[in-house]
Design an enzyme around this catalytic site. Structure first.
Site, mmCIF file in Angstrom:
data_model
loop_
_atom_site.group_PDB
_atom_site.id
_atom_site.type_symbol
_atom_site.label_atom_id
_atom_site.label_comp_id
_atom_site.label_asym_id
_atom_site.label_seq_id
_atom_site.Cartn_x
_atom_site.Cartn_y
_atom_site.Cartn_z
ATOM 1 N N LYS A 37 -3.815 16.028 -2.372
ATOM 2 C CA LYS A 37 -2.812 16.368 -1.360
ATOM 3 C C LYS A 37 -1.657 17.189 -1.939
ATOM 4 O O LYS A 37 -1.075 18.015 -1.248
ATOM 5 C CB LYS A 37 -2.239 15.089 -0.737
ATOM 6 C CG LYS A 37 -3.168 14.375 0.241
ATOM 7 C CD LYS A 37 -2.467 13.176 0.860
ATOM 8 C CE LYS A 37 -3.405 12.379 1.738
ATOM 9 N NZ LYS A 37 -2.746 11.257 2.421
ATOM 10 N N ASP A 60 -0.815 13.243 8.454
ATOM 11 C CA ASP A 60 -0.372 11.845 8.310
ATOM 12 C C ASP A 60 0.880 11.621 9.163
ATOM 13 O O ASP A 60 1.115 10.519 9.666
ATOM 14 C CB ASP A 60 -0.057 11.522 6.842
ATOM 15 C CG ASP A 60 -1.329 11.350 6.015
ATOM 16 O OD1 ASP A 60 -2.396 11.066 6.613
ATOM 17 O OD2 ASP A 60 -1.267 11.513 4.778
HETATM 18 P P1 NAP Z 1 1.363 5.534 -3.305
HETATM 19 O O1 NAP Z 1 1.815 6.950 -3.250
HETATM 20 O O2 NAP Z 1 0.746 5.014 -4.526
HETATM 21 O O3 NAP Z 1 2.665 4.615 -2.977
HETATM 22 C C1 NAP Z 1 2.570 3.232 -2.990
HETATM 23 C C2 NAP Z 1 3.948 2.641 -2.717
HETATM 24 O O4 NAP Z 1 3.790 1.226 -2.620
HETATM 25 C C3 NAP Z 1 4.961 2.902 -3.827
HETATM 26 O O5 NAP Z 1 6.219 3.098 -3.257
HETATM 27 C C4 NAP Z 1 4.914 1.604 -4.634
HETATM 28 O O6 NAP Z 1 6.131 1.260 -5.216
HETATM 29 C C5 NAP Z 1 4.644 0.584 -3.555
HETATM 30 N N1 NAP Z 1 3.964 -0.589 -4.110
HETATM 31 C C6 NAP Z 1 2.811 -0.601 -4.796
HETATM 32 N N2 NAP Z 1 2.498 -1.870 -5.157
HETATM 33 C C7 NAP Z 1 3.498 -2.654 -4.694
HETATM 34 C C8 NAP Z 1 3.745 -4.039 -4.748
HETATM 35 N N3 NAP Z 1 2.900 -4.878 -5.356
HETATM 36 N N4 NAP Z 1 4.851 -4.493 -4.147
HETATM 37 C C9 NAP Z 1 5.714 -3.677 -3.539
HETATM 38 N N5 NAP Z 1 5.545 -2.353 -3.456
HETATM 39 C C10 NAP Z 1 4.430 -1.845 -4.030
HETATM 40 O O7 NAP Z 1 0.339 5.219 -2.126
HETATM 41 P P2 NAP Z 1 0.245 5.937 -0.680
HETATM 42 O O8 NAP Z 1 -0.667 7.100 -0.753
HETATM 43 O O9 NAP Z 1 1.601 6.135 -0.152
HETATM 44 O O10 NAP Z 1 -0.519 4.837 0.162
HETATM 45 C C11 NAP Z 1 0.086 3.596 0.426
HETATM 46 C C12 NAP Z 1 -0.743 2.789 1.412
HETATM 47 O O11 NAP Z 1 -0.825 3.446 2.661
HETATM 48 C C13 NAP Z 1 -2.163 2.536 0.936
HETATM 49 O O12 NAP Z 1 -2.468 1.177 1.082
HETATM 50 C C14 NAP Z 1 -3.022 3.343 1.865
HETATM 51 O O13 NAP Z 1 -4.229 2.709 2.153
HETATM 52 C C15 NAP Z 1 -2.155 3.406 3.117
HETATM 53 N N6 NAP Z 1 -2.452 4.628 3.888
HETATM 54 C C16 NAP Z 1 -3.028 4.489 5.103
HETATM 55 C C17 NAP Z 1 -3.334 5.605 5.850
HETATM 56 C C18 NAP Z 1 -3.955 5.436 7.201
HETATM 57 O O14 NAP Z 1 -4.551 6.404 7.702
HETATM 58 N N7 NAP Z 1 -3.835 4.292 7.816
HETATM 59 C C19 NAP Z 1 -3.073 6.889 5.349
HETATM 60 C C20 NAP Z 1 -2.466 7.005 4.077
HETATM 61 C C21 NAP Z 1 -2.170 5.863 3.355
HETATM 62 P P3 NAP Z 1 6.626 1.880 -6.637
HETATM 63 O O15 NAP Z 1 7.314 3.154 -6.292
HETATM 64 O O16 NAP Z 1 7.532 0.837 -7.169
HETATM 65 O O17 NAP Z 1 5.402 2.071 -7.458
#
Ligand code: NAP
Length: 545
Positions: A340, A377
């Site tokens: 992305k 998104d």
């Molecule tokens: P990402 O860029 O890795 O970001 C993850 C975020 O979650 C970061 O801010 C991280 O905090 C935080 N985090 C991770 N582990 C944590 C924990 N144990 N406790 C508290 N905070 C935590 O991931 P992303 O691409 O944004 O995706 C995040 C989620 O959204 C995923 O589960 C994904 O499946 C979902 N999603 C869904 C869709 C959909 O179509 N429904 C689309 C996109 C994403 P830090 O900054 O401290 O590391």
């Protein structure tokens, strides 16, 4: 480049073809047998079995999806013992076209017998009614000329034809190399030339399709790259001119790496409908094989009469993806992390919001061949919310500050919402808030704050993720909770919210809405959202991820 309308595909007539590589004076059988079937179906289902009973019961099941079946006799402990059953099966099912294969162990099969035993077995399989027998090019080269001539005459007498195959289990050579292999096979003048390699990259598919295109002008050719990266060749080689492609009966019964089931090839990848005009889309990532996007999009394409298909593309490097987008070509691609962000420098243009977010999940190839980027998104998050609340002035808490959070925060601020970010790493939340003109809060202050909606963009609660909840129960102070996680469909956060009488939105709705927006960008038509949601929900209930 590969979507050219092929020149009339020359179906070589058997009678014009020499039958053997040597002994032109070899007497033909007195009675000419019926012409073997050279016009075969596009889809051959390969079946194997630990026992003859299993092999033939699978063949029986395969008939529902295709009347063209490859019997992997080498999967049996004693292949010869299954020949009477093969004869009975083919006599009972005259509509079936059968390939008999008994690949020897050194050539990637399971047969432990000698070359002579293999040739004898294939000849008997033809006499039992098999229409095509598969001999490896190495075996053809090892056999003596008289032995081969005798074999071909016996096949001819039985009304069967010869397919000569080559398998490279380690790599895919460039088109020239594949063409050389095809010519090595063609030297024996078989009725079918089959060149199988192993894909290590998406670009390897282009080599296979080029070889198929070149060779199909002179021969009935089959070209496939094995492995997950080779899916394009399995689906698109018939369009490039291949006589047919292979599928497994079902998941778990594959006879080669990367084989997909017949139902998947027919229902999801539309093998029977694909033609020169079919638009090809992809969903790119690694891992990608379990992506629900191909199912969701093909449902929409079908419902809206769009001649298009979406393939999962296992991408190891962006360069590999860009080459396939340009040369296949692909009309559009849904990209997942980390592509992305990586793809941004390669875009000819993107909308201003995508530029501010700094991530693009949707590519469209313009008529000029250039790439245009979008972030759907944002629509995936905004649309479900605006159906339930007025966003202008709404107080919204975003948990997390990663990629999905960026789409949520920039999108919501653009809609006039009052956005607050809380993140495990506070500095990341503060940096995002500064850029997007949002607020930032420490988690400790949450219990005393109130919002109209809370959006979870962290992976907490996802299947296999250790931490179940992103906030404590007393921090859930909002009327509506939106969890982007959708595996499981009902996350621990949504369960908790429901138990407290709060309204909820599942991540599945986001997934479908971001896909609906992609569909609109790619086709210019409104997306059949409810149908897209229905199939994805059904699939997740059938196979929870
Ligand atoms: P990402 O860029 O890795 O970001 C993850 C975020 O979650 C970061 O801010 C991280 O905090 C935080 N985090 C991770 N582990 C944590 C924990 N144990 N406790 C508290 N905070 C935590 O991931 P992303 O691409 O944004 O995706 C995040 C989620 O959204 C995923 O589960 C994904 O499946 C979902 N999603 C869904 C869709 C959909 O179509 N429904 C689309 C996109 C994403 P830090 O900054 O401290 O590391």
């Amino acid at each position: 480049m590969l979507q050219r309308t092929p020149k009339a595909f020359k179906m070589r007539q058997l009678k014009q073809m020499p039958l053997a590589v040597s002994s032109p004076t070899e007497p033909l059988p007195a009675q000419a047998p019926a012409l073997p079937r050279l016009r075969v179906s596009k889809l051959c289902i390969a079946v194997q079995g630990a026992t003859p009973a299993e092999l033939f019961s699978r063949a029986e099941s395969a008939r529902k999806d295709s009347g063209f079946i490859e019997f992997r006799l080498d999967s049996l402990h004693k292949p010869a013992a299954a020949l009477p059953e093969l004869k009975t099966f083919l006599a009972r099912h005259r509509d079936v076209t059968a390939i008999a294969t008994c690949r020897r162990k050194p050539l990637g099969g399971h047969f432990t017998g000698s070359l002579n035993s293999e040739i004898e077995l294939l000849q008997k399989a033809a006499e039992a009614g098999a229409h095509i027998v598969d001999l490896e090019v190495e075996s053809a080269e090892q056999a003596t000329r008289p032995q081969l001539a005798k074999f071909r005459a016996a096949l001819r007498a039985a009304g069967a034809v010869l397919l000569i195959s080559s398998h490279d289990f380690s790599r895919t050579r460039r088109p020239d190399g594949l063409n050389q292999t095809a010519q090595r096979i063609a030297a024996f003048e078989p009725e079918f030339v089959k060149v199988v390699s192993t894909a290590r990259s998406l670009t390897d598919n282009l080599s296979v399709l080029h070889m198929v295109q070149d060779q199909s002008l002179n021969a009935h050719v089959v070209g496939i790259a094995m492995g997950e990266e080779g899916l394009i060749s399995r689906v698109l080689s018939p369009r490039a001119g291949a006589a047919f492609t292979f599928a497994s009966l079902s998941e778990g019964t594959e006879t080669a790496a990367g084989q997909v089931s017949a139902r998947t090839l027919l229902d999801i990848y539309r093998l029977e409908q694909i033609d020169q005009a079919t638009r090809i889309f992809g969903v790119a990532g690694n891992p990608i094989s379990h992506s629900l996007s191909p199912l969701m999009h093909v449902t929409a394409f079908r419902r809206e009469n769009v001649n298009a298909v979406m393939l999962p593309l296992k991408v190891k490097t962006l360069d590999d993806l860009l080459t396939v987008i340009r040369d296949l070509p692909l009309d559009g691609v849904a990209v997942t992390m980390p592509l992305k962000q990586e793809v941004l420098p390669h875009l000819a243009n993107m909308d201003p919001l995508t530029a501010r977010i700094g991530a693009c999940n949707t590519l469209r190839t313009g008529a000029d061949g250039k790439l245009y980027g979008f972030n759907t998104d944002v629509a995936g998050i905004i649309r479900p919310l605006e159906r339930r609340m007025r966003l202008k002035g709404a107080r919204i808490l975003v948990l997390g500050a990663g990629g999905a959070a960026r789409a949520a925060v920039f999108g919501l601020v653009e809609q006039g919402a009052d956005v607050t970010i809380v993140n495990r790493t506070h500095e990341k939340a503060a940096a995002l808030a500064r850029k997007a003109k949002a607020h930032v809060l420490k988690q400790a202050a949450l219990a005393k704050s109130r919002f109209d909606a809370i959006i979870n963009t962290t992976p907490c609660g996802m299947t296999g993720f250790k931490q179940q909840l992103p906030v404590k129960e007393n921090e859930l102070n909002a009327a509506l909770v939106f969890d982007l996680v959708y595996t499981p469909m009902e996350t621990p956060l949504l369960k908790l919210a429901k138990s407290r009488g709060l309204a909820v939105i599942s991540g599945l709705e986001m997934f479908v809405q971001q896909g609906a927006r992609q569909f609109e960008i790619w086709t210019g038509k409104p997306a059949p959202e409810s149908e897209m949601l229905r199939v994805v929900e059904l699939e997740l209930r059938r196979h929870p991820q």
